[in-house]
Write a protein that holds these residues in place. Structure first.
Motif, PDB file in Angstrom:
ATOM      1  N   ILE A  30       0.730  -1.150  -0.008  1.00  0.00           N
ATOM      2  CA  ILE A  30      -0.057  -0.144  -0.006  1.00  0.00           C
ATOM      3  C   ILE A  30       0.751   1.158   0.042  1.00  0.00           C
ATOM      4  O   ILE A  30       1.899   1.292   0.722  1.00  0.00           O
ATOM      5  CB  ILE A  30      -0.927   0.149   1.478  1.00  0.00           C
ATOM      6  CG1 ILE A  30      -1.722  -1.238   1.343  1.00  0.00           C
ATOM      7  CG2 ILE A  30      -1.975   1.287   1.283  1.00  0.00           C
ATOM      8  CD1 ILE A  30      -2.723  -1.433   0.255  1.00  0.00           C
ATOM      9  N   LEU A  31       0.678   2.053  -1.026  1.00  0.00           N
ATOM     10  CA  LEU A  31       1.204   3.475  -0.924  1.00  0.00           C
ATOM     11  C   LEU A  31       0.010   4.588  -0.136  1.00  0.00           C
ATOM     12  O   LEU A  31      -1.041   4.635  -0.857  1.00  0.00           O
ATOM     13  CB  LEU A  31       1.531   3.921  -2.125  1.00  0.00           C
ATOM     14  CG  LEU A  31       1.831   5.353  -2.296  1.00  0.00           C
ATOM     15  CD1 LEU A  31       3.418   5.824  -1.583  1.00  0.00           C
ATOM     16  CD2 LEU A  31       2.137   5.984  -3.742  1.00  0.00           C
ATOM     17  N   ASP A  32       0.083   4.836   0.913  1.00  0.00           N
ATOM     18  CA  ASP A  32      -0.431   5.708   1.579  1.00  0.00           C
ATOM     19  C   ASP A  32       0.079   7.162   1.455  1.00  0.00           C
ATOM     20  O   ASP A  32       1.185   7.572   2.165  1.00  0.00           O
ATOM     21  CB  ASP A  32      -0.687   5.315   3.327  1.00  0.00           C
ATOM     22  CG  ASP A  32      -1.560   6.256   3.825  1.00  0.00           C
ATOM     23  OD1 ASP A  32      -2.259   6.929   3.473  1.00  0.00           O
ATOM     24  OD2 ASP A  32      -1.488   6.164   5.221  1.00  0.00           O
ATOM     25  N   SER A  86       5.911  13.509   5.086  1.00  0.00           N
ATOM     26  CA  SER A  86       5.560  12.947   6.378  1.00  0.00           C
ATOM     27  C   SER A  86       4.473  12.049   6.657  1.00  0.00           C
ATOM     28  O   SER A  86       4.177  11.511   7.386  1.00  0.00           O
ATOM     29  CB  SER A  86       5.660  14.385   7.531  1.00  0.00           C
ATOM     30  OG  SER A  86       4.453  15.088   6.871  1.00  0.00           O
ATOM     31  N   LYS A  87       3.687  12.216   5.589  1.00  0.00           N
ATOM     32  CA  LYS A  87       2.289  11.479   5.561  1.00  0.00           C
ATOM     33  C   LYS A  87       2.324  10.432   4.559  1.00  0.00           C
ATOM     34  O   LYS A  87       1.342   9.768   4.217  1.00  0.00           O
ATOM     35  CB  LYS A  87       1.181  12.315   5.517  1.00  0.00           C
ATOM     36  CG  LYS A  87       0.885  13.331   6.758  1.00  0.00           C
ATOM     37  CD  LYS A  87      -0.348  14.169   6.786  1.00  0.00           C
ATOM     38  CE  LYS A  87      -0.769  14.832   7.969  1.00  0.00           C
ATOM     39  NZ  LYS A  87      -1.929  15.425   7.887  1.00  0.00           N
ATOM     40  N   THR A  88       3.388  10.240   3.688  1.00  0.00           N
ATOM     41  CA  THR A  88       3.401   9.453   2.601  1.00  0.00           C
ATOM     42  C   THR A  88       4.265   8.224   2.843  1.00  0.00           C
ATOM     43  O   THR A  88       5.601   8.247   3.363  1.00  0.00           O
ATOM     44  CB  THR A  88       3.896  10.065   1.384  1.00  0.00           C
ATOM     45  OG1 THR A  88       3.012  11.188   1.018  1.00  0.00           O
ATOM     46  CG2 THR A  88       3.875   9.267   0.159  1.00  0.00           C
ATOM     47  N   ARG A  89       3.965   7.089   2.893  1.00  0.00           N
ATOM     48  CA  ARG A  89       4.806   5.870   3.411  1.00  0.00           C
ATOM     49  C   ARG A  89       4.434   4.748   2.460  1.00  0.00           C
ATOM     50  O   ARG A  89       3.024   4.569   2.115  1.00  0.00           O
ATOM     51  CB  ARG A  89       4.841   5.559   4.611  1.00  0.00           C
ATOM     52  CG  ARG A  89       3.569   4.988   5.088  1.00  0.00           C
ATOM     53  CD  ARG A  89       3.694   4.871   6.775  1.00  0.00           C
ATOM     54  NE  ARG A  89       2.707   4.223   7.392  1.00  0.00           N
ATOM     55  CZ  ARG A  89       2.591   3.095   7.814  1.00  0.00           C
ATOM     56  NH1 ARG A  89       3.568   2.387   7.704  1.00  0.00           N
ATOM     57  NH2 ARG A  89       1.278   2.672   8.473  1.00  0.00           N
ATOM     58  N   ILE A  90       5.105   3.625   2.170  1.00  0.00           N
ATOM     59  CA  ILE A  90       4.765   2.234   1.610  1.00  0.00           C
ATOM     60  C   ILE A  90       4.862   1.278   2.820  1.00  0.00           C
ATOM     61  O   ILE A  90       5.586   1.256   3.539  1.00  0.00           O
ATOM     62  CB  ILE A  90       5.678   1.953   0.446  1.00  0.00           C
ATOM     63  CG1 ILE A  90       5.557   2.747  -0.631  1.00  0.00           C
ATOM     64  CG2 ILE A  90       5.468   0.518   0.052  1.00  0.00           C
ATOM     65  CD1 ILE A  90       6.694   2.596  -1.765  1.00  0.00           C
ATOM     66  N   THR A  91       3.625   0.663   2.869  1.00  0.00           N
ATOM     67  CA  THR A  91       3.458  -0.322   3.890  1.00  0.00           C
ATOM     68  C   THR A  91       2.907  -1.549   3.202  1.00  0.00           C
ATOM     69  O   THR A  91       2.653  -1.649   2.007  1.00  0.00           O
ATOM     70  CB  THR A  91       2.589   0.167   5.107  1.00  0.00           C
ATOM     71  OG1 THR A  91       2.403  -0.788   6.173  1.00  0.00           O
ATOM     72  CG2 THR A  91       1.281   0.423   4.356  1.00  0.00           C
ATOM     73  N   HIS A  92       2.660  -2.574   3.870  1.00  0.00           N
ATOM     74  CA  HIS A  92       1.959  -3.942   3.740  1.00  0.00           C
ATOM     75  C   HIS A  92       0.731  -4.219   4.693  1.00  0.00           C
ATOM     76  O   HIS A  92       0.924  -3.843   5.719  1.00  0.00           O
ATOM     77  CB  HIS A  92       3.143  -5.000   3.890  1.00  0.00           C
ATOM     78  CG  HIS A  92       2.713  -6.232   3.012  1.00  0.00           C
ATOM     79  ND1 HIS A  92       1.984  -7.385   3.537  1.00  0.00           N
ATOM     80  CD2 HIS A  92       2.958  -6.470   1.421  1.00  0.00           C
ATOM     81  CE1 HIS A  92       1.775  -8.338   2.722  1.00  0.00           C
ATOM     82  NE2 HIS A  92       2.174  -7.822   1.289  1.00  0.00           N
ATOM     83  N   GLY A 136       7.502   1.152   9.360  1.00  0.00           N
ATOM     84  CA  GLY A 136       6.547   1.447  10.397  1.00  0.00           C
ATOM     85  C   GLY A 136       5.581   0.282  10.712  1.00  0.00           C
ATOM     86  O   GLY A 136       5.926  -0.833  10.484  1.00  0.00           O
ATOM     87  N   PRO A 137       4.598   0.579  11.231  1.00  0.00           N
ATOM     88  CA  PRO A 137       3.825  -0.696  11.839  1.00  0.00           C
ATOM     89  C   PRO A 137       3.255  -1.371  10.654  1.00  0.00           C
ATOM     90  O   PRO A 137       2.855  -0.783   9.666  1.00  0.00           O
ATOM     91  CB  PRO A 137       2.585  -0.031  12.715  1.00  0.00           C
ATOM     92  CG  PRO A 137       2.622   1.163  12.381  1.00  0.00           C
ATOM     93  CD  PRO A 137       4.084   1.535  11.831  1.00  0.00           C
TER      94      PRO A 137
END
Length: 592
Positions: free
Chosen positions: A178-180, A313-319, A326-327
């Motif tokens: 996910i790219l948030d 600061s509010k954009t990150r790649i997660t799973h 991060g979490p």
């Protein structure tokens, strides 16, 4: 109703039912022409609506009577218009629907919830607000036929719950990256020339919109020129922001269009990512992290063309199921999305019936829980000396609104936890008021025993709402290409009764009344301000049964309902606000 005999009419004598039907018929024709791609017909119908008597009066009514910001003044100090002032304003707009000049907006700063930052709002004068409402009525049907199906923010008939349900369906069966993302200062940095070019409207309307964009801002009595952005707080600003961001989904998916089959892509991943956007927040979903990074670069390049950029600061790649940056999982619109590992007996199963090894849950985010408890604590701390009934009256709307917002997801455990924490705060409130009394005395004074435990309050005087008593109702996802302007009134009125933000009593009344307001006979539409009232016959004074009516119908002098029971606000605190809710301008104060 011409300008020559305006003194023969009064504001409350205007045939609103007829005017609203006339406006909707024109909007439906604009929508159908836009679906067919007939640009010349769209512009012809828009000019007809802008010169329509019905549209002018409905526009003034929406901003000066129905809107929550009707008591907030612009730089001219004019607010809370009387009936004669509304009538004169409608006749003035009818005489000159489009003017090439606009007055500057008044800058107001409101604090962001849970942060030290402040959000700038621009409050136009009442005349510009009415003209913007008129232009919005003409432009919105055209763009509702063009907007991407996975765009949900600031659009009639669409809500946060639709975006949440769409994301859940995209992530419930397969682990994905996910790219948030969040766009930095979206409203304040939109490129004017790029926006005006994208509008593609006729010259006179283009000049009017350009005048609003270039009008300037008055802050602390000083005028500041504006070269970019559209001020938050204007009636037409949310629509312009959506138009500016229109095409982002198509641009991200365009490089993936060459992949015709799943087998042609790397590692067998889907050939195009999913993009879900709510206002200036959006997520990109894909199975492969390299393809997701590629989509991120495409999004950054596209945003530069509109003068925008992502906020680092509010954009990150997660799973959804493993920890990367991060979490695990991600937060969006106050909800937390995550896949939890489960055994074969508790796991979800695929189309072949085999367990997939996890279950995808959507829950209230921890930040939303903290913000909710902070608000509850502030109400209790600032009302130590008030009677119990008044404290309950202050807490119940907050508890009910927060609970209804999260009632369509997995919230039972969170609701019980919040009820326990609220109970602890109220117990401390009760004991502090009577330090010399015993615990049993305090319990008998402030609590009432029920089957499932104790409840704060006394029967007959009012009791505190409990989150655990709010039923979990799954949200029915909006059909992709539906719009309130498509003419299917029955679909939209019945959908209103199934929305999770609507209390159960409201939903039952919508079904009983067949989606119609008994006062005016019109169907309830998305965006209407709806009120539950108890009918009282003016001749006899005897109370009747409760009904659901439009707020404007209830405020009419001819209404038979004189006692308000409850008012439903469509967007709670968790959702992004499309317009400010301010205190009366005479106080010159602003509340978040």
């Amino acid at each position: 109703m011409s300008t020559s005999n305006k003194t023969m009419y009064k504001w409350n004598d205007i045939p609103w039912q007829k005017f609203q039907r006339n406006v909707f018929k024109l909007q439906n024709r604009i929508y159908q022409a836009s679906c067919r791609g007939e640009t010349q017909a769209i512009h012809k119908l828009q000019r007809l609506l802008l010169k329509s008597k019905s549209a002018a009066f409905v526009a003034v009514r929406r901003v000066a009577q129905d809107n929550k910001g009707k008591k907030t003044a612009g730089i001219d100090g004019l607010a809370s218009l009387r009936a004669k002032q509304k009538l004169n304003l409608a006749l003035k707009i009818l005489k000159t629907p489009i003017i090439p000049k606009a007055k500057p907006v008044r800058r107001v700063w409101i604090p962001k919830p849970g942060k030290n930052e402040k959000r700038p709002l621009g409050i136009p004068v009442m005349e510009d607000r009415a003209r913007q409402a008129l232009v919005k009525m003409a432009m919105e049907p055209e763009w509702e036929a063009k907007f991407e199906s996975y765009s949900y923010g600031f659009r009639p008939g669409r809500s946060c719950q639709d975006a949440v349900e769409t994301i859940h369906r995209c992530t419930r069966s397969v682990p994905k990256y996910i790219l948030d993302a969040d766009i930095s200062k979206c409203f304040d940095r939109i490129n004017h020339e790029a926006l005006l070019e994208k509008l593609g409207t006729f010259p006179s309307l283009r000049r009017m919109i350009k005048a609003w964009l270039k009008a300037g801002i008055v802050d602390a009595g000083e005028l500041f020129p504006v070269s970019e952005g559209t001020p938050q707080g204007g009636v037409i600003s949310p629509l312009l922001a959506n138009i500016a961001l229109h095409g982002l989904e198509a641009a991200i998916q365009e490089p993936f269009q060459k992949y015709k089959k799943i087998s042609e892509t790397c590692n067998g991943t889907p050939w195009k990512p999913q993009v879900i956007r709510y206002a200036d927040d959006f997520v990109i979903i894909h199975r492969d992290i390299d393809e997701l990074k590629r989509a991120k670069q495409v999004a950054e390049d596209w945003l530069k063309g509109m003068g925008l950029e992502m906020k680092p600061s509010k954009t990150r790649i997660t799973h959804t199921s493993k920890e990367i940056d991060g979490p695990i999982g991600f937060d969006f619109l106050g909800f937390n999305f995550r896949q939890y590992p489960r055994g074969k007996n508790r796991s979800k199963r695929n189309s072949s019936g085999n367990p997939i090894g996890f279950v995808a849950h959507v829950k209230p985010s921890k930040e939303s829980q903290k913000r909710f408890l902070r608000k509850i604590r502030e109400i209790i701390r600032s009302n130590y000396n008030v009677p119990q009934v008044k404290l309950i009256g202050l807490l119940n709307p907050v508890i009910r609104g927060w609970g209804n917002y999260f009632s369509a997801v997995v919230s039972s455990e969170v609701f019980q936890k919040m009820d326990k924490l609220i109970y602890d705060k109220l117990w401390y409130w009760s004991v502090r008021r009577h330090p010399n009394k015993g615990r049993r005395w305090v319990v008998r004074k402030y609590w009432t025993p029920i089957k499932s435990g104790w409840i704060f309050g006394k029967k007959g005087q009012g009791t505190l709402h409990r989150l655990r008593d709010i039923p979990i109702r799954r949200h029915t996802l909006l059909q992709k290409h539906r719009s309130p302007f498509d003419g299917d009134i029955y679909y939209w009125s019945t959908r209103l009764g199934k929305h999770p933000l609507i209390p159960k009593s409201f939903a039952s009344m919508v079904k009983y009344q067949k989606g119609c307001c008994p006062e005016c006979g019109l169907f309830f539409k998305p965006g209407d301000s709806v009120t539950m009232v108890r009918e009282t016959i003016k001749d006899t004074g005897e109370p009747g049964k409760a009904r659901l009516v439009h707020q404007s119908c209830h405020e009419s002098p001819d209404s038979r309902c004189v006692m308000t029971a409850h008012r439903f606000t469509e967007e709670p605190d968790e959702g992004k606000l499309s317009r400010p809710v301010l205190k009366t301008s005479a106080n010159r104060e602003v509340c978040a």
